[in-house]
Design an enzyme around this catalytic site. Structure first.
Site, mmCIF file in Angstrom:
data_model
loop_
_atom_site.group_PDB
_atom_site.id
_atom_site.type_symbol
_atom_site.label_atom_id
_atom_site.label_comp_id
_atom_site.label_asym_id
_atom_site.label_seq_id
_atom_site.Cartn_x
_atom_site.Cartn_y
_atom_site.Cartn_z
ATOM 1 N N LYS A 114 9.999 0.769 10.905
ATOM 2 C CA LYS A 114 11.441 0.974 10.725
ATOM 3 C C LYS A 114 12.173 0.978 12.056
ATOM 4 C CE LYS A 114 11.634 2.827 6.145
ATOM 5 N NZ LYS A 114 12.135 3.785 5.190
ATOM 6 N N LYS A 196 5.646 -5.456 0.280
ATOM 7 C CA LYS A 196 5.914 -4.553 -0.833
ATOM 8 C C LYS A 196 7.285 -4.796 -1.464
ATOM 9 C CE LYS A 196 7.299 -0.231 -0.076
ATOM 10 N NZ LYS A 196 7.624 1.158 -0.336
ATOM 11 N N LYS A 199 13.209 -1.184 -2.375
ATOM 12 C CA LYS A 199 14.612 -1.090 -2.753
ATOM 13 C C LYS A 199 15.528 -1.322 -1.560
ATOM 14 C CE LYS A 199 14.066 3.826 -3.571
ATOM 15 N NZ LYS A 199 13.861 4.525 -2.307
HETATM 16 P P1 ATP Z 1 12.047 1.919 1.029
HETATM 17 O O1 ATP Z 1 11.637 0.524 0.779
HETATM 18 O O2 ATP Z 1 13.523 2.104 1.183
HETATM 19 O O3 ATP Z 1 11.250 2.590 2.099
HETATM 20 P P2 ATP Z 1 10.676 2.431 -1.368
HETATM 21 O O4 ATP Z 1 11.113 1.274 -2.201
HETATM 22 O O5 ATP Z 1 9.334 2.423 -0.750
HETATM 23 O O6 ATP Z 1 11.777 2.729 -0.276
HETATM 24 P P3 ATP Z 1 10.490 5.225 -1.970
HETATM 25 O O7 ATP Z 1 11.565 6.090 -2.485
HETATM 26 O O8 ATP Z 1 10.147 5.338 -0.546
HETATM 27 O O9 ATP Z 1 10.821 3.689 -2.287
HETATM 28 O O10 ATP Z 1 9.208 5.373 -2.868
HETATM 29 C C1 ATP Z 1 9.034 6.210 -4.003
HETATM 30 C C2 ATP Z 1 7.596 6.184 -4.429
HETATM 31 O O11 ATP Z 1 7.284 4.941 -5.055
HETATM 32 C C3 ATP Z 1 6.613 6.318 -3.268
HETATM 33 O O12 ATP Z 1 5.496 7.071 -3.652
HETATM 34 C C4 ATP Z 1 6.245 4.885 -2.983
HETATM 35 O O13 ATP Z 1 5.010 4.777 -2.340
HETATM 36 C C5 ATP Z 1 6.256 4.269 -4.372
HETATM 37 N N1 ATP Z 1 6.592 2.847 -4.314
HETATM 38 C C6 ATP Z 1 7.713 2.293 -3.812
HETATM 39 N N2 ATP Z 1 7.698 0.963 -3.888
HETATM 40 C C7 ATP Z 1 6.522 0.643 -4.469
HETATM 41 C C8 ATP Z 1 5.883 -0.588 -4.820
HETATM 42 N N3 ATP Z 1 6.434 -1.754 -4.595
HETATM 43 N N4 ATP Z 1 4.681 -0.538 -5.414
HETATM 44 C C9 ATP Z 1 4.098 0.641 -5.666
HETATM 45 N N5 ATP Z 1 4.618 1.827 -5.355
HETATM 46 C C10 ATP Z 1 5.810 1.849 -4.758
#
Ligand code: ATP
Ligand code: LTN
Length: 333
Positions: A114, A196, A199
């Protein structure tokens, strides 16, 4: 009573990656483990490590909570609360910073990624994010913390900090275990199936959001990156695009990769993608209906109030215990 805790950041609308990788699993746990007490919180303090628009942040906090409930989170079973409404998180975060080392925080890959992406204005909050996360966890003595694969390193750091403080101040914290689901643990981006689904990705075509309408859901799957081989075979190393779509198919329907391969043995991407579009839409439709009932209701505020009350009770007890052991303030009776 044993406990399970997890947090989610209000940094953008929820997508099927978070749903399949995390929420679905959490809902299953809540149903399978009646003897556990559950805590889940909206990690708004974590969200401001990078600048946020006030209106958007407020909207997202509510939206996320409503979506979690719409996805099956039972507010009777789970204490659902907003992190910033429970002061002990920030207070414990500071105490843990004083028991963590710069070197160990510098090794966190999420921080490295980041801060590299962001050229200027990297905040101290972004750097100390993992100690705040450790505070979120250790305040509640959870036995398990369900997270995605990407959070494993933060969990390891949390365990290190817990053990360090336990050694120094005589057993204060439960050392938590991460709970990473085997299947659906990671869903990848539709535009770049090696990273990954996130969002915070600028490209909306990379994901399906839980509130997306039917036509968008189907369009995103149709345009998902695959390869030129045209067969439905699970091979995440060599064929990440189709394997990612098969993973989504498998997690929603419960079918194994072999079952899916057999069912589509003489079919191509078009049929597979058409079916998957319908499967994802049917999964999301009831969630969207429940969300619209909840979002502007008083029910949601009542849930937050109840969650906050219980979270304050549990977290203050732990905070004061550590403050006493360290020798801060006046001794409590
Ligand atoms: P950002 O991309 O903004 O860092 P994020 O999409 O990873 O955010 P978080 O709120 O950080 O979302 O994640 C919430 C939970 O969902 C965490 O436990 C994270 O590991 C899981 N998660 C998020 N995206 C995925 C994905 N693509 N596949 C599986 N698990 C996910
Ligand atoms: N860092 C996590 C969100 C998070 C969390 C937590 C998860 C903040 N505090 C405590 C589990 C336990 C993320 O980005 N997914």
């Amino acid at each position: 009573m044993k406990r399970i805790l997890s947090g989610i950041q209000p940094t953008g609308s929820l997508n099927i990656g978070t749903y399949l990788g995390s929420i679905k699993n959490f809902v299953k746990l809540q149903d399978q483990l009646p003897d556990y007490e559950f805590f889940i919180f909206i990690a708004d303090l974590h969200a401001i490590t990078v600048p946020k628009d006030k209106q958007k942040l407020r909207k997202l906090i509510r939206e996320l909570a409503a979506l979690y409930i719409a996805c099956g989170l039972d507010p009777e079973r789970v204490n659902l609360f907003i992190q910033s409404e429970v002061p002990a998180h920030a207070q414990m975060g500071y105490l843990l910073e004083c028991h963590s080392y710069i070197g160990e925080l510098e090794r966190m890959t999420q921080y490295k990624d980041k801060s590299r992406k962001q050229e200027t204005g990297v905040t101290v909050g972004l750097f100390t994010y993992p100690t705040l996360m450790a505070a979120d966890i250790l305040l509640y003595d959870p036995d398990f913390v369900p997270v995605g694969q990407d959070q494993k390193q933060h969990l390891e750091l949390t365990r290190d900090i817990a053990q360090r403080i336990n050694n120094r101040f005589n057993d204060i914290f439960t050392v938590p275990e991460p709970l990473i689901s085997e299947r659906g643990a990671k869903i990848y981006s539709f535009t770049d199936p090696t990273s990954k689904m996130s969002k915070s990705d600028d490209n909306v075509k990379s994901r399906i959001e839980l509130l997306d309408p039917e036509n968008i859901i189907k369009k995103r799957i149709k345009s998902a990156v695959t390869d030129s081989l045209g067969t439905i075979k699970y091979d995440p190393e060599k064929r990440p695009g189709i394997s990612n779509l098969m993973m989504i198919y498998s997690v929603i329907t419960g079918q194994s990769f072999e079952d899916i391969e057999t069912a589509y043995a003489d079919k191509g991407y078009k049929e597979f993608k058409d079916d998957l579009g319908e499967i994802v839409y049917q999964e999301l439709k009831p969630i969207q209906d429940r969300y619209h009932e909840l979002i502007n209701s008083k029910e949601l505020d009542a849930i937050f109030d109840k969650g906050r009350e219980r979270a304050i009770e549990v977290s203050n007890r732990k905070l004061y215990k550590l403050m006493d052991r360290i020798g801060l303030g006046r001794k409590r009776k």
